[in-house]
Design a protein around this motif. Sequence first.
Motif, short mmCIF file in Angstrom:
data_model
loop_
_atom_site.label_atom_id
_atom_site.label_comp_id
_atom_site.label_asym_id
_atom_site.label_seq_id
_atom_site.Cartn_x
_atom_site.Cartn_y
_atom_site.Cartn_z
N PHE A 264 0.87 -1.18 0.00
CA PHE A 264 0.00 0.00 0.00
C PHE A 264 0.91 1.24 0.00
O PHE A 264 0.78 2.13 0.84
N ASP A 310 -3.43 -4.80 -6.82
CA ASP A 310 -4.51 -4.69 -5.84
C ASP A 310 -4.24 -5.68 -4.71
O ASP A 310 -4.44 -6.89 -4.86
N TYR A 312 -5.77 -6.14 -2.00
CA TYR A 312 -6.96 -6.76 -1.41
C TYR A 312 -7.37 -7.99 -2.22
O TYR A 312 -7.64 -9.06 -1.67
N ARG A 313 -7.40 -7.84 -3.52
CA ARG A 313 -7.78 -8.98 -4.37
C ARG A 313 -6.62 -9.95 -4.59
O ARG A 313 -6.83 -11.15 -4.78
N PRO A 315 -3.26 -10.23 -2.61
CA PRO A 315 -2.19 -9.93 -1.66
C PRO A 315 -0.93 -10.72 -1.98
O PRO A 315 -1.00 -11.77 -2.64
N PRO A 331 -2.05 0.06 5.25
CA PRO A 331 -3.33 -0.04 4.56
C PRO A 331 -4.28 1.09 4.89
O PRO A 331 -4.04 1.87 5.83
N ALA A 336 -6.02 -4.63 6.58
CA ALA A 336 -5.64 -5.52 5.47
C ALA A 336 -5.72 -6.96 5.94
O ALA A 336 -4.71 -7.64 6.12
N ARG A 337 -6.94 -7.42 6.14
CA ARG A 337 -7.16 -8.75 6.71
C ARG A 337 -6.47 -9.85 5.90
O ARG A 337 -5.77 -10.71 6.43
N GLU A 338 -6.65 -9.82 4.56
CA GLU A 338 -6.09 -10.88 3.72
C GLU A 338 -4.56 -10.81 3.68
O GLU A 338 -3.88 -11.83 3.76
N GLN A 339 -4.02 -9.59 3.55
CA GLN A 339 -2.57 -9.46 3.51
C GLN A 339 -1.95 -9.80 4.87
O GLN A 339 -0.87 -10.39 4.94
N SER A 360 -8.60 -1.70 13.52
CA SER A 360 -8.26 -2.66 12.47
C SER A 360 -6.80 -3.11 12.58
O SER A 360 -6.46 -4.25 12.27
N ASP A 364 -5.58 -7.07 12.87
CA ASP A 364 -4.60 -7.68 11.98
C ASP A 364 -3.38 -8.20 12.75
O ASP A 364 -2.85 -9.27 12.45
#
Length: 398
Positions: A264, A310, A312-313, A315, A331, A336-339, A360, A364
Motif C-alpha cells: 500500500f 490490488d 486486497y484482491r 495480496p 493499509p 488488510a485482513r487478507e494481507q 483494524s 490484523d
Amino acid sequence: MPVSGDLIVRVAARGEGISADGRHVAFAAPGDRLLPDNSVVPGPHHQAPPCRHFPACGGCQLQHLDEESYALFVRDRVLGALSTQNLATEVRPALVSPPRTRRRATLHAERRGRQVLLGFTETGSHRIVDMTECHVLLPELFALVAPLRMLLAAMLGERRADVHLAQTDRGVDVLITGALGDKLAELEALTGFAERHGLARLSVDDGYGPETRWEPEPATISFAGVPVALQPGAFLQATREGEAALVAGVKDAVGSAPIVADLFAGLGTFSLALAERAKVYAGEAAREPILALKAAASRAGRPVFAEHRDLYRRPLAPAELDRFAAVVIDPPRAGAREQAAAIAASKVPVVAYVSCNPSSFARDVKTMCESGYRLDWVQPVGQFRWSTHVELVARLTR
C-alpha cells in the motif's frame, strides 16, 4: 478549597470524558469534576478552546484538552484497541503535531443567497460552519479561505461543492469538486484567481474527473528529497511532522534490512526513504500514484521496483513475502485482513505496520501474533490535532 463531585478519569475513543462511575460527559477533561446536576467543574487539564468555532465545527473534537491530556488520549486510543484483542506491548508516548500544521484538508461550500459558506461541517451533521479562523490548518491554506469564498460566490450554483487543499513543493494545490459554470468569464476567473494567489495548481472536477485549469509547473511533493508528481486530490500524510514521525518509526522498525517490501505504498512516503539504504518493492492498487513513484525513483536513481497491484484482491503470498528481510504495510482504515493473514503464514522476520485505525490494526496484529509474531512496540502519532483520529507505527518480529 477542593471541589466535590465525581472525577473525570479519562477520555473515551469518541472524545467524551468518562467519570469514575462510568458516566460519559461531553467536553470533559481528565481531572474535571462532574457535579450531581451534571454540570462540569474544569480541572487542571481543561483548557479554554482557542477557536471560536469549537465545539460546533467538526474539524476538532478535543480543543478543551491541554497538551498533556491530549497526548495521553492519543496513546490511550492505542492501548484500548490492543486490550480488545488481549494484546500488550510497549506503547511509546504519543508524538503530536503542533497547531496550524495541517497541510491537506477538504472544505465544503454551499450557497446561501448571495453568499457562500465555506468550512468544515458540524459534527454529525451536514451543516457547514462558515470558517473565519482555524487553528489546525497551515497558514498558507487558511489564507485562501476568504478568497475562495468570494470566488465561489460568483460561480457556485445551488449544489454543494468540495474544496480540496494541499500544500505542495510549489505552493497550494486546489481541487474544486462540484458543478461550476463553464462560461468563458468563469474559466478566466479561475485562472486569474490561481495566478493572483500563486497556486501550484487549480483543478475542477464536475463529475468526470479532475481537469486542470492552472499549473505553470508540474505540482510535486517530495519524499526523502525526491520530488514525486502529485495528482489532484491525492493522499498525503496530514502534516509534515506526522509524516516524519511515521517515517522515523518505520526506519527504526526495519533497521538494516537490505531488501524491503512496502505494501500500500501510495506515492512512496516510505519507499523512497527506505531506498536510501535498501532495495524496495512497492505495491499499490491506485495506478497514478504508483506510476508517479516509479518515474520519480527512476529519475533519482533509487532502487525501487514499483508494481501496480490490488493487495486486497491479490495480496502478496507467503512465498513472495519470504523473499524480503522486512515488510512495511500501510493499509487504509479498514486494515488488510487478507494481507495480514498472508504475512502471518510467511517467514518474514520483521514487519512495520503503519495504521490510521487502531482497531483494524489490533485485529490484523492479533492474526500475526497467533502465528508466531511478537509485537515489540507501538508508536502513536497524533497528526489530526484535537481530533479523535489517531495514527501509529508498530514493529513485529518473529
